[in-house]
Design a protein around this motif. Structure first.
Motif, PDB file in Angstrom:
ATOM      1  N   LYS A 121      45.155  47.988  38.786  1.00 10.78           N
ATOM      2  CA  LYS A 121      44.833  48.776  38.558  1.00 10.78           C
ATOM      3  C   LYS A 121      43.165  47.720  37.671  1.00 10.78           C
ATOM      4  O   LYS A 121      43.236  47.930  36.635  1.00 10.78           O
ATOM      5  CB  LYS A 121      45.422  49.939  38.183  1.00 10.78           C
ATOM      6  N   GLY A 122      42.162  48.614  37.870  1.00 14.89           N
ATOM      7  CA  GLY A 122      40.887  48.530  37.131  1.00 14.89           C
ATOM      8  C   GLY A 122      40.907  46.596  36.808  1.00 14.89           C
ATOM      9  O   GLY A 122      40.399  46.347  35.334  1.00 14.89           O
ATOM     10  N   THR A 123      40.754  45.845  37.709  1.00 10.62           N
ATOM     11  CA  THR A 123      40.547  44.081  37.461  1.00 10.62           C
ATOM     12  C   THR A 123      39.737  43.803  38.160  1.00 10.62           C
ATOM     13  O   THR A 123      38.352  44.711  39.057  1.00 10.62           O
ATOM     14  CB  THR A 123      41.395  43.648  37.777  1.00 10.62           C
ATOM     15  N   MET A 124      38.826  42.569  37.500  1.00 12.20           N
ATOM     16  CA  MET A 124      37.900  41.552  38.167  1.00 12.20           C
ATOM     17  C   MET A 124      38.938  40.279  37.445  1.00 12.20           C
ATOM     18  O   MET A 124      38.205  40.032  36.930  1.00 12.20           O
ATOM     19  CB  MET A 124      36.161  42.197  37.918  1.00 12.20           C
ATOM     20  N   THR A 125      37.808  39.758  39.255  1.00 16.54           N
ATOM     21  CA  THR A 125      38.278  38.368  38.697  1.00 16.54           C
ATOM     22  C   THR A 125      36.956  37.203  38.331  1.00 16.54           C
ATOM     23  O   THR A 125      35.692  37.950  38.113  1.00 16.54           O
ATOM     24  CB  THR A 125      38.685  37.617  40.212  1.00 16.54           C
ATOM     25  N   SER A 126      37.134  36.382  37.558  1.00 14.36           N
ATOM     26  CA  SER A 126      36.081  35.621  37.358  1.00 14.36           C
ATOM     27  C   SER A 126      35.001  35.412  38.127  1.00 14.36           C
ATOM     28  O   SER A 126      34.186  35.277  38.690  1.00 14.36           O
ATOM     29  CB  SER A 126      36.577  34.105  36.566  1.00 14.36           C
ATOM     30  N   LEU A 127      35.819  35.433  40.234  1.00 10.72           N
ATOM     31  CA  LEU A 127      35.080  34.225  41.001  1.00 10.72           C
ATOM     32  C   LEU A 127      33.830  35.854  40.971  1.00 10.72           C
ATOM     33  O   LEU A 127      32.733  35.845  41.597  1.00 10.72           O
ATOM     34  CB  LEU A 127      35.445  34.694  42.297  1.00 10.72           C
ATOM     35  N   GLU A 128      34.407  37.112  40.441  1.00  8.16           N
ATOM     36  CA  GLU A 128      33.722  38.488  41.135  1.00  8.16           C
ATOM     37  C   GLU A 128      32.472  38.809  40.173  1.00  8.16           C
ATOM     38  O   GLU A 128      31.895  39.110  40.485  1.00  8.16           O
ATOM     39  CB  GLU A 128      33.990  39.598  41.236  1.00  8.16           C
ATOM     40  N   ILE A 129      32.522  38.378  38.840  1.00  9.49           N
ATOM     41  CA  ILE A 129      31.859  37.894  37.673  1.00  9.49           C
ATOM     42  C   ILE A 129      31.308  37.154  38.252  1.00  9.49           C
ATOM     43  O   ILE A 129      28.999  37.386  38.157  1.00  9.49           O
ATOM     44  CB  ILE A 129      32.475  37.573  36.226  1.00  9.49           C
ATOM     45  N   LYS A 142      30.688  28.001  34.795  1.00  7.33           N
ATOM     46  CA  LYS A 142      30.045  28.530  33.619  1.00  7.33           C
ATOM     47  C   LYS A 142      30.813  29.454  33.235  1.00  7.33           C
ATOM     48  O   LYS A 142      30.817  29.823  31.786  1.00  7.33           O
ATOM     49  CB  LYS A 142      28.737  28.573  34.040  1.00  7.33           C
ATOM     50  N   VAL A 143      31.034  30.914  34.394  1.00 10.43           N
ATOM     51  CA  VAL A 143      32.097  31.486  33.794  1.00 10.43           C
ATOM     52  C   VAL A 143      33.406  31.943  33.797  1.00 10.43           C
ATOM     53  O   VAL A 143      33.870  32.122  31.933  1.00 10.43           O
ATOM     54  CB  VAL A 143      31.652  32.399  34.310  1.00 10.43           C
ATOM     55  N   LEU A 164      42.676  26.243  42.656  1.00  9.97           N
ATOM     56  CA  LEU A 164      41.364  26.139  41.739  1.00  9.97           C
ATOM     57  C   LEU A 164      41.938  26.794  40.803  1.00  9.97           C
ATOM     58  O   LEU A 164      42.461  27.563  40.799  1.00  9.97           O
ATOM     59  CB  LEU A 164      39.562  25.893  41.605  1.00  9.97           C
ATOM     60  N   PRO A 165      41.490  27.125  39.081  1.00 11.69           N
ATOM     61  CA  PRO A 165      41.215  28.100  38.097  1.00 11.69           C
ATOM     62  C   PRO A 165      40.308  29.053  38.174  1.00 11.69           C
ATOM     63  O   PRO A 165      39.048  28.950  38.849  1.00 11.69           O
ATOM     64  CB  PRO A 165      41.833  26.936  36.873  1.00 11.69           C
ATOM     65  N   MET A 166      40.836  29.993  37.990  1.00 10.74           N
ATOM     66  CA  MET A 166      40.271  31.302  37.721  1.00 10.74           C
ATOM     67  C   MET A 166      41.399  32.224  36.969  1.00 10.74           C
ATOM     68  O   MET A 166      42.344  32.411  36.623  1.00 10.74           O
ATOM     69  CB  MET A 166      40.096  31.765  39.611  1.00 10.74           C
ATOM     70  N   TYR A 167      40.019  33.357  36.118  1.00 15.24           N
ATOM     71  CA  TYR A 167      41.155  34.467  35.443  1.00 15.24           C
ATOM     72  C   TYR A 167      41.087  35.752  36.207  1.00 15.24           C
ATOM     73  O   TYR A 167      39.642  36.239  36.490  1.00 15.24           O
ATOM     74  CB  TYR A 167      40.184  34.377  33.808  1.00 15.24           C
ATOM     75  N   GLN A 201      34.311  42.524  27.030  1.00 14.17           N
ATOM     76  CA  GLN A 201      34.548  41.393  26.243  1.00 14.17           C
ATOM     77  C   GLN A 201      33.974  40.931  26.608  1.00 14.17           C
ATOM     78  O   GLN A 201      32.577  40.137  26.059  1.00 14.17           O
ATOM     79  CB  GLN A 201      35.680  41.260  26.033  1.00 14.17           C
ATOM     80  N   LEU A 202      33.800  40.386  27.734  1.00  7.20           N
ATOM     81  CA  LEU A 202      32.650  38.668  28.781  1.00  7.20           C
ATOM     82  C   LEU A 202      31.072  39.541  29.040  1.00  7.20           C
ATOM     83  O   LEU A 202      30.374  38.832  28.367  1.00  7.20           O
ATOM     84  CB  LEU A 202      33.156  38.266  29.510  1.00  7.20           C
ATOM     85  N   GLY A 203      31.303  40.991  29.183  1.00  2.00           N
ATOM     86  CA  GLY A 203      29.205  40.864  29.658  1.00  2.00           C
ATOM     87  C   GLY A 203      28.946  41.653  28.160  1.00  2.00           C
ATOM     88  O   GLY A 203      27.729  41.171  29.009  1.00  2.00           O
ATOM     89  N   ALA A 204      29.266  41.154  27.370  1.00  2.00           N
ATOM     90  CA  ALA A 204      28.578  41.474  25.535  1.00  2.00           C
ATOM     91  C   ALA A 204      27.576  40.359  25.809  1.00  2.00           C
ATOM     92  O   ALA A 204      26.901  40.269  24.698  1.00  2.00           O
ATOM     93  CB  ALA A 204      29.496  41.583  24.737  1.00  2.00           C
ATOM     94  N   ARG A 205      28.528  39.030  26.335  1.00  2.00           N
ATOM     95  CA  ARG A 205      27.675  38.058  26.586  1.00  2.00           C
ATOM     96  C   ARG A 205      26.137  38.181  27.112  1.00  2.00           C
ATOM     97  O   ARG A 205      25.033  36.957  27.544  1.00  2.00           O
ATOM     98  CB  ARG A 205      28.574  36.554  27.313  1.00  2.00           C
ATOM     99  N   TYR A 206      26.373  38.676  28.324  1.00  2.00           N
ATOM    100  CA  TYR A 206      25.172  38.543  29.137  1.00  2.00           C
ATOM    101  C   TYR A 206      24.221  40.432  28.752  1.00  2.00           C
ATOM    102  O   TYR A 206      24.089  41.224  27.484  1.00  2.00           O
ATOM    103  CB  TYR A 206      25.126  39.102  30.716  1.00  2.00           C
TER     104      TYR A 206
END
Length: 232
Positions: A10-18, A28-29, A62-65, A74-79
């Motif tokens: 629940k309430g997750t998102m992959t680095s691919l989606e980002i 780059k993500v 391949l790796p993803m998060y 936390q990551l969105g603060a960069r954008y």
């Protein structure tokens, strides 16, 4: 697969989606996530950035998060503000859809449970209508009502007096009065002298001695003994 299990959280998102939302290349993500990990420390990062993997179109692993809500923030603060808004909108929508799906599944389960309860109630009610014994009829009608609810709404009738079959009464008379009389004779005497009444017992369904069928038999209260003794 591990990544599919994570995606269902629940309430997750992959680095691919980002990467898709931000328009950035996936590597780059990944670099941005690793940079955030260096800034906040591995222990805290592992709680919000879950390392996983995926298979690309060529079959490479391949790796993803997989990021939870805190990781996305936390990551969105960069954008930019626009990108942050899109990230929050996307994960909120995913969570809403999931909640709706879970609610729908639960509703279907509850509907099926209600159907089963209604069918049980209907069967019990039909059985009660086919039985002449008032005590059993009342008991089945109460079960028919109670089965519709999680908790009983009607109490079953209490049995206040101890009752005996004809053979049990025969043994009781022998033990307490020293009188030898068979169960069959008790049955004949009580029939002849109309003693099978509510005052001296009640009709009940018992298993037949010769088959698996349920047959009506009279169960006696001990107050019938004095009446029986009059005719022995």
């Amino acid at each position: 697969m591990k990544e599919l299990q994570l995606l269902e959280t629940k309430g997750t998102m992959t680095s691919l989606e980002i990467a898709e939302i931000t328009g950035k290349e996936h590597n780059k993500v990944l670099r941005d996530i690793r940079d955030e990990t260096n800034k906040i420390g591995t222990e805290r990062a592992e709680a919000i950035f879950g390392l996983s993997e995926y298979k690309d179109t060529t079959g490479r692993i391949l790796p993803m998060y997989v990021l939870n809500i805190q990781g996305i923030l936390q990551l969105g603060a960069r954008y930019s503000a626009d990108v942050r808004y899109k990230l929050i909108e996307k994960v909120t929508k995913k969570e809403t859809v999931e909640n709706k799906e879970n609610t729908f599944k639960n509703d279907l389960i509850n509907i099926e449970k209600d159907k089963i309860r209604l069918e049980k109630s209907r069967i019990l009610k039909e059985l009660s209508q086919s039985i002449t014994n008032d005590k059993y009829k009342q008991t089945l009608q109460i079960y028919s009502a109670n089965v519709l609810y999680d908790e009983p709404i009607l109490a079953l009738p209490e049995v206040n007096k101890k009752s005996y079959s004809a053979n049990e009464l025969s043994q009781l008379i022998m033990n307490e009065h020293g009188i030898k009389i068979s169960g069959n004779r008790i049955g004949r005497l009580t029939n002849e002298h109309n003693l099978k009444t509510d005052e001296y017992g009640y009709w009940a369904l018992d298993k037949s001695r010769h088959s698996n069928k349920q047959v009506e038999s009279f169960r006696y209260y001990d107050n019938v003994i004095n009446e029986i003794k009059k005719y022995i």
